[in-house]
Structures are given as structure tokens and as C-alpha cells.
Design a protein around this motif. Structure first.
Motif, short mmCIF file in Angstrom:
data_model
loop_
_atom_site.label_atom_id
_atom_site.label_comp_id
_atom_site.label_asym_id
_atom_site.label_seq_id
_atom_site.Cartn_x
_atom_site.Cartn_y
_atom_site.Cartn_z
N HIS A 255 1.74 15.70 8.33
CA HIS A 255 1.41 14.87 7.20
C HIS A 255 1.09 13.68 7.06
O HIS A 255 0.85 12.93 6.21
CB HIS A 255 2.43 15.31 6.13
CG HIS A 255 3.69 15.02 6.45
ND1 HIS A 255 4.46 15.56 7.52
CD2 HIS A 255 4.49 13.97 5.97
CE1 HIS A 255 5.72 14.85 7.45
NE2 HIS A 255 5.71 14.16 6.70
N LEU A 256 1.54 12.98 8.19
CA LEU A 256 1.43 11.32 8.33
C LEU A 256 0.28 11.00 8.77
O LEU A 256 -0.05 9.95 9.06
CB LEU A 256 2.70 10.89 9.09
CG LEU A 256 4.18 11.23 8.47
CD1 LEU A 256 5.18 10.68 9.58
CD2 LEU A 256 4.21 10.23 7.09
N ILE A 257 -0.57 11.95 9.25
CA ILE A 257 -1.93 11.47 9.95
C ILE A 257 -2.73 10.67 8.92
O ILE A 257 -3.41 9.63 9.13
CB ILE A 257 -2.58 12.63 10.55
CG1 ILE A 257 -1.96 13.24 11.95
CG2 ILE A 257 -4.10 12.15 10.75
CD1 ILE A 257 -2.33 14.44 12.26
N GLU A 258 -3.00 11.18 7.71
CA GLU A 258 -3.49 10.56 6.81
C GLU A 258 -3.11 9.25 6.42
O GLU A 258 -3.74 8.20 6.32
CB GLU A 258 -3.64 11.20 5.49
CG GLU A 258 -4.73 10.90 4.41
CD GLU A 258 -3.98 9.85 3.16
OE1 GLU A 258 -4.86 8.88 2.92
OE2 GLU A 258 -2.73 10.05 2.94
N ALA A 259 -1.64 8.83 6.19
CA ALA A 259 -1.20 7.66 6.16
C ALA A 259 -1.50 6.52 7.20
O ALA A 259 -1.87 5.40 7.04
CB ALA A 259 0.30 7.81 5.87
N ASN A 260 -1.45 7.25 8.41
CA ASN A 260 -1.98 6.30 9.56
C ASN A 260 -3.23 5.94 9.74
O ASN A 260 -3.65 4.65 10.21
CB ASN A 260 -1.39 7.15 11.15
CG ASN A 260 -0.07 6.94 11.35
OD1 ASN A 260 0.40 6.04 11.96
ND2 ASN A 260 0.88 7.84 10.89
N GLN A 261 -4.02 6.96 9.12
CA GLN A 261 -5.62 6.33 9.00
C GLN A 261 -5.64 5.45 7.96
O GLN A 261 -6.47 4.45 8.39
CB GLN A 261 -6.44 7.78 8.63
CG GLN A 261 -6.28 8.80 9.69
CD GLN A 261 -6.86 10.12 8.96
OE1 GLN A 261 -6.75 10.46 8.16
NE2 GLN A 261 -7.69 10.72 10.01
N ARG A 262 -5.05 5.53 6.78
CA ARG A 262 -5.21 4.51 5.85
C ARG A 262 -4.70 2.80 6.32
O ARG A 262 -5.18 1.93 6.00
CB ARG A 262 -4.46 4.70 4.54
CG ARG A 262 -4.93 5.87 3.82
CD ARG A 262 -4.21 6.17 2.74
NE ARG A 262 -3.58 5.28 1.89
CZ ARG A 262 -2.28 5.14 1.13
NH1 ARG A 262 -1.37 6.29 1.64
NH2 ARG A 262 -1.98 4.33 0.61
N ALA A 263 -3.54 3.10 7.20
CA ALA A 263 -3.13 1.90 7.68
C ALA A 263 -4.10 1.37 8.57
O ALA A 263 -4.27 -0.03 8.46
CB ALA A 263 -1.61 2.34 8.42
N ILE A 264 -4.73 1.88 9.54
CA ILE A 264 -5.67 1.46 10.44
C ILE A 264 -6.74 0.94 9.94
O ILE A 264 -7.31 -0.18 9.93
CB ILE A 264 -6.06 2.48 11.35
CG1 ILE A 264 -4.91 3.04 12.31
CG2 ILE A 264 -7.32 2.12 12.26
CD1 ILE A 264 -5.23 4.20 13.21
N ALA A 265 -7.30 1.63 8.59
CA ALA A 265 -8.50 1.02 7.94
C ALA A 265 -7.95 -0.10 7.26
O ALA A 265 -8.77 -1.06 7.17
CB ALA A 265 -8.82 2.14 6.88
N ALA B 12 0.54 -1.22 -0.12
CA ALA B 12 -0.16 -0.13 -0.02
C ALA B 12 0.95 1.22 -0.07
O ALA B 12 0.24 2.34 0.19
CB ALA B 12 -1.05 -0.01 1.17
N GLY B 13 2.13 1.10 -0.06
CA GLY B 13 3.18 2.27 -0.05
C GLY B 13 3.07 2.78 1.28
O GLY B 13 3.43 4.08 1.55
N LEU B 14 2.93 2.19 2.42
CA LEU B 14 2.71 2.49 3.73
C LEU B 14 4.06 1.74 4.54
O LEU B 14 3.75 1.48 5.64
CB LEU B 14 1.58 2.36 4.42
CG LEU B 14 0.27 2.76 3.84
CD1 LEU B 14 -0.90 2.35 4.32
CD2 LEU B 14 0.35 4.37 3.80
N THR B 15 5.26 1.68 4.10
CA THR B 15 6.25 0.92 4.50
C THR B 15 6.51 0.73 5.84
O THR B 15 6.56 -0.21 6.38
CB THR B 15 7.46 1.39 3.70
OG1 THR B 15 7.30 1.46 2.23
CG2 THR B 15 8.52 0.33 3.76
N SER B 16 6.47 1.79 6.48
CA SER B 16 6.63 2.04 8.11
C SER B 16 5.51 1.66 8.80
O SER B 16 5.72 2.02 9.96
CB SER B 16 7.56 2.89 8.41
OG SER B 16 6.93 4.25 8.18
#
Length: 179
Positions: free
Chosen positions: A162-172, A122-126
Motif C-alpha cells: 500500500h506504500l508503493i503509491e506514496a513512494n511514487q508520489r514522493a519521487i515525482a 504532502a502528507g508523506l511524512t517519512s
């Protein structure tokens, strides 16, 4: 909810402490009694890391989680070390990308989530940590999911907003994972 004793374990750099801090803040937002106790080896990045989180409706007497209700194991050494300590009837969430063996117990519920692979795809490597947190919220702590965005805003520093949205995607992603 009563009390949930959660242990998150992995190696430094996997976001173990961040995941625990997120859960603790989410609990605070729901007016729960909370304990967050981070622990890491002297090497930090690459060394051992674990985090105890207690969420309770009543006062927390000790921050130590020696017999967790929930274990999030992010690597094989942590899985091998802590799976025997999980309470019978407890839950183990494991990153099956990095843990190639099955639990030796039949008295716990196991969720094998290929979190590292999912994050990479998903491009959320970390963010494999937050994928596992998403699965935890869905399976064990659905009330915390109602405050997840507010909790993220509390634990993500302003310079990394700017990383909040990526964290939201990872949780989802973790929440949607079937398995």
C-alpha cells in the motif's frame, strides 16, 4: 553511464538504506553492475546510517565509496562529514530543511531540496528520502526513472504494498522540484 559512486547518509529511520536499495534494484533492472553496501550505528533508529551504491557498466571491484560522485545528505552531521569527500565536479543533494548551512565548496553542483518540509506538506511524512531520490533521478540518473515503478515493487515488501503509491508520489515531487 560508465560508473556512478553514490553515498547516501543520514540517521537511522530516515530511509537511507531503503533509498540505496531502490537505486541498486533500479540499476539491476537496467542490467548494470551494482553494489549496495549498507552501514549503520548500533542504535539504528536515530543513530548514524549510510549506504554506498555503485552503478556501473563494468564490473564493480570494491563496494566501498570513499570519494562519491554523488552525495545525498539527509542531516547536518552527515553533510559536514561527507561533503569534503565528494569528487570535484560531483553532485551534492541535501535536505535543506535539516541542513542549515551551505556547502563550503564551489567545485560541486549542489541541489538544496527542502525534502522533509515537502514530505510533511504532502502528507508523506517519512518519505523525504524518496523526494531526494526523485531529484537524483532527474538530475543525475534519468535512465533509472524508466524503471522506478518496477524497482519500487521489488524493494517494498508485499505486506507494505500500500506504500508503493506514496513512494511514487514522493519521487515525482522530488523530480518536479526546481532548485
Amino acid at each position: 553511464m560508465s560508473t556512478k559512486n553514490i553515498l547516501i547518509a543520514g540517521f537511522g529511520g530516515q530511509g537511507v538504506l531503503f533509498a540505496g536499495k531502490f537505486l541498486a534494484y533500479a540499476g539491476l533492472l537496467l542490467d548494470q553492475q551494482v553494489s549496495w553496501l549498507p552501514s549503520y550505528g548500533p542504535e539504528m533508529r536515530g543513530g548514524t546510517a549510510n549506504c554506498s551504491v555503485i552503478l556501473s557498466d563494468t564490473a564493480v571491484g570494491s563496494p566501498i565509496v570513499s570519494a562519491p560522485d554523488v552525495l545525498i545528505a539527509m542531516n547536518l552531521p552527515s553533510f559536514q562529514k561527507y561533503q569534503p569527500a565528494v569528487q570535484p565536479g560531483g553532485v551534492i543533494l541535501m535536505d535543506s530543511t535539516l541542513i542549515g548551512e551551505a556547502p563550503s565548496r564551489s567545485d560541486v553542483t549542489v541541489y538544496a531540496v527542502p525534502a522533509t518540509q515537502m514530505a510533511s506538506d504532502a502528507g508523506l511524512t517519512s518519505l523525504s528520502n524518496m523526494i531526494l531520490v526523485g531529484k537524483l533521478l532527474r538530475e543525475c540518473l534519468p535512465a533509472l526513472d524508466t524503471v522506478r515503478d518496477d524497482a519500487l515493487r521489488k524493494v517494498v515488501p508485499p505486506k507494505k504494498a500500500h506504500l508503493i503509491e506514496a513512494n511514487q508520489r514522493a519521487i515525482a515531487l522530488g523530480s518536479a522540484f526546481e532548485g
